[in-house]
Design a protein around this motif. Sequence first.
Motif, PDB file in Angstrom:
ATOM      1  N   TRP A  75       0.993  -1.253  -0.011  1.00 28.90           N
ATOM      2  CA  TRP A  75       0.231  -0.216  -0.197  1.00 28.90           C
ATOM      3  C   TRP A  75       1.046   1.421   0.265  1.00 28.90           C
ATOM      4  N   GLN A  95       2.535   1.867  -4.046  1.00 31.20           N
ATOM      5  CA  GLN A  95       1.647   2.451  -3.648  1.00 31.20           C
ATOM      6  C   GLN A  95       1.236   3.950  -4.809  1.00 31.20           C
ATOM      7  N   GLU A  96       0.854   4.505  -2.817  1.00 31.43           N
ATOM      8  CA  GLU A  96       0.920   5.932  -3.065  1.00 31.43           C
ATOM      9  C   GLU A  96       2.142   6.730  -3.198  1.00 31.43           C
ATOM     10  N   LEU A 107       4.748   5.310  -5.423  1.00 30.14           N
ATOM     11  CA  LEU A 107       4.856   6.141  -7.026  1.00 30.14           C
ATOM     12  C   LEU A 107       3.592   6.370  -7.790  1.00 30.14           C
ATOM     13  N   THR A 108       2.498   5.947  -7.116  1.00 32.32           N
ATOM     14  CA  THR A 108       1.369   7.416  -7.089  1.00 32.32           C
ATOM     15  C   THR A 108       2.151   8.477  -8.136  1.00 32.32           C
ATOM     16  N   THR A 109       2.317   8.999  -6.080  1.00 29.57           N
ATOM     17  CA  THR A 109       2.912  10.607  -5.749  1.00 29.57           C
ATOM     18  C   THR A 109       3.730  10.826  -6.926  1.00 29.57           C
ATOM     19  N   GLU A 112       5.601   9.157  -9.646  1.00 27.52           N
ATOM     20  CA  GLU A 112       5.173   8.517 -10.938  1.00 27.52           C
ATOM     21  C   GLU A 112       6.854   8.748 -12.037  1.00 27.52           C
ATOM     22  N   LYS A 159       5.869  10.316   1.962  1.00 25.98           N
ATOM     23  CA  LYS A 159       6.336  11.524   1.583  1.00 25.98           C
ATOM     24  C   LYS A 159       6.666  12.331   1.020  1.00 25.98           C
TER      25      LYS A 159
END
Length: 94
Positions: free
Chosen positions: A26, A29-30, A32-34, A36, A76
Amino acid sequence: MTDAAETHHVQIEYCTQCRWLPRAAWLAQELLTTFESDLTELTLKPGTGGVFVVRVDDAVVWDRREQGFPEPTAVKRLVRDVVAPGRSLGHAER
């Protein structure tokens, strides 16, 4: 976007005995989304003994043993400070 010569990788080491793969996935994913376009690699590394460590470019930025489990926004910010300093994270900054 990251300069082509600049590469950044994140590693999340998690405890398999503790069944922390879903938590690690999880968080991955957070991130990689932020980030990318800023990360060239993100790996999940199985470990044991209660480990949950986040590394950016081989430097530890979060260790559960010292800091407890991280909130995604805290990680992050730490990742951003290495891979994209000065970038706003929007609502995650609040």
